[in-house]
Scaffold this active site. Structure first.
Site, PDB file in Angstrom:
ATOM      1  N   ARG A 120      30.560   1.190  20.799  1.00 64.05           N
ATOM      2  CA  ARG A 120      31.257   0.836  19.570  1.00 64.05           C
ATOM      3  C   ARG A 120      31.312  -0.672  19.391  1.00 64.05           C
ATOM      4  O   ARG A 120      31.315  -1.425  20.343  1.00 64.05           O
ATOM      5  CB  ARG A 120      32.692   1.395  19.587  1.00 64.05           C
ATOM      6  CG  ARG A 120      32.778   2.910  19.462  1.00 64.05           C
ATOM      7  CD  ARG A 120      34.220   3.361  19.372  1.00 64.05           C
ATOM      8  NE  ARG A 120      34.810   2.998  18.096  1.00 64.05           N
ATOM      9  CZ  ARG A 120      35.983   2.381  17.965  1.00 64.05           C
ATOM     10  NH1 ARG A 120      36.649   1.985  19.021  1.00 64.05           N
ATOM     11  NH2 ARG A 120      36.473   2.134  16.772  1.00 64.05           N
ATOM     12  N   LYS A 185      36.863   5.019  32.442  1.00 64.16           N
ATOM     13  CA  LYS A 185      35.886   5.571  31.504  1.00 64.16           C
ATOM     14  C   LYS A 185      34.616   6.003  32.230  1.00 64.16           C
ATOM     15  O   LYS A 185      34.106   5.286  33.083  1.00 64.16           O
ATOM     16  CB  LYS A 185      35.544   4.513  30.449  1.00 64.16           C
ATOM     17  CG  LYS A 185      34.508   4.948  29.422  1.00 64.16           C
ATOM     18  CD  LYS A 185      34.309   3.850  28.392  1.00 64.16           C
ATOM     19  CE  LYS A 185      33.197   4.200  27.423  1.00 64.16           C
ATOM     20  NZ  LYS A 185      33.023   3.157  26.374  1.00 64.16           N
ATOM     21  N   ARG A 318      45.320   0.375  23.044  1.00 66.66           N
ATOM     22  CA  ARG A 318      45.409  -0.106  24.418  1.00 66.66           C
ATOM     23  C   ARG A 318      46.820   0.135  24.925  1.00 66.66           C
ATOM     24  O   ARG A 318      47.785  -0.063  24.201  1.00 66.66           O
ATOM     25  CB  ARG A 318      45.116  -1.619  24.489  1.00 66.66           C
ATOM     26  CG  ARG A 318      43.681  -1.976  24.160  1.00 66.66           C
ATOM     27  CD  ARG A 318      42.723  -1.486  25.231  1.00 66.66           C
ATOM     28  NE  ARG A 318      41.356  -1.910  24.967  1.00 66.66           N
ATOM     29  CZ  ARG A 318      40.473  -1.184  24.309  1.00 66.66           C
ATOM     30  NH1 ARG A 318      40.810  -0.013  23.833  1.00 66.66           N
ATOM     31  NH2 ARG A 318      39.247  -1.635  24.132  1.00 66.66           N
TER      32      ARG A 318
END
Length: 321
Positions: A120, A185, A318
């Protein structure tokens, strides 16, 4: 001489002499040695045993088009056009080139490595050779741009289900398009609209990157993990993983076209890693407690002023420090 051909000969982890390798491949021993050096420079560990030959140390998980197709149900085979490539700039870009000439079949591109992989907001996606899964699909959806509402979240559910079918537990989804495990991630999804709207039909490219065996990525600036590190008891094979992801996405998109995002909202929220946490939107415009997603796939923050939707786009969330 292709590196995968040489690696296939070494894949039994036995010791092979340079002479036998050269004879099998029909090249000189010098050519074998040069190719071995190139492979080792790419991170594959091969032991040189004086007077005997070469032995592969790094476990191999080679991509193979036939094995991916063998993992798919027969009824899906005629509907896809699968390419497995040793190296590309970006699998999304490769699919974009193939969409116009796909002839009704869904173009699917898998690459062993990417030299210009993107996430992204144009971020680089670490794409080392032989370690991860880089897969893109060209999808055609009815209903125009409105039909895309929540698509990246739906694809996240599909990838999570594909992994869970292989034994992974604790797969989490991070709004809007990442997959997490233990706070790190391991996969991301990039959806790009292709071309212009035509008679209520829109084409998109869905790119999926999954860390499978990766052990090093110095250029990554956020906590990450691989499937093999998080779930070491599962024998992760990229061909089987690719087949599972393709199958799950095709079935999921079919349901998505017929029933819309509402059919997946609860499945996404069951895996939401933000739910109940104190969060702040990118740039600090809105802060509050994670409260799941609405019917359009917008993320909800419970604030002092009420529940505020954070919309898709360049906004991310976040956890507050």
């Amino acid at each position: 001489m292709k590196s995968n051909t040489l690696l296939s000969l070494l894949s039994d982890r036995a010791v092979h002499s340079g002479e036998s390798l050269a004879k099998t491949l029909g090249v000189s021993r010098t050519a074998v040695w040069k190719q071995l050096r190139k492979i080792m420079d790419e991170g594959v560990e091969i032991k040189t045993i004086r007077g005997q030959g070469y032995q592969l140390v790094t476990p191999l998980d080679l991509l193979d088009r036939g094995q991916v197709l063998a993992g798919l149900p027969g009824e899906l085979l005629s509907g896809i056009n699968l390419e497995v490539l040793p190296e590309v700039g970006s699998t999304n870009a490769e699919v974009a080139q193939r969409l116009s000439g796909a002839g009704g079949a869904i173009p699917v591109v898998i690459a062993d490595c990417q030299t210009a992989g993107r996430g992204r907001r144009g971020r680089n996606w670490a794409s080392p050779k032989g370690q991860n899964l880089y897969l893109s699909m060209g999808l055609t959806l009815q209903g125009g741009f409105a039909a895309l509402e929540g698509l990246s979240l739906v694809l996240g559910v599909a990838v999570a289900r594909a992994l869970e079918a292989m034994g992974a537990e604790g797969v989490g989804l991070k709004w809007p398009n990442d997959l997490f495990a233990d706070g790190r991630k391991f996969a991301g999804i990039l959806v790009e609209i292709q071309g212009e709207l035509q008679e209520g039909v829109v084409q998109v490219i869905a790119g999926i990157g999954i860390n499978v065996h990766m052990t090093r990525a110095e250029e990554v600036d956020q906590p990450w993990i691989s499937l093999a590190e998080r779930w070491p008891d599962i024998a992760w094979a990229r061909n089987a993983l690719a087949a599972n992801v393709i199958r799950e996405i095709l079935g999921t998109v079919d349901t998505f076209e017929r029933q819309g995002f509402a059919a997946f909202r609860s499945a996404w929220q069951e895996r939401d890693i933000f739910c109940g946490q104190e969060l702040v939107s990118r740039g600090g415009e809105v802060a509050g407690t994670g409260a799941g997603i609405d019917d359009g796939g917008n993320y909800l923050l419970k604030t002092d002023a009420g529940v505020v939707p954070v919309r898709a786009g360049d906004i991310s969330l976040r956890v507050q420090p």
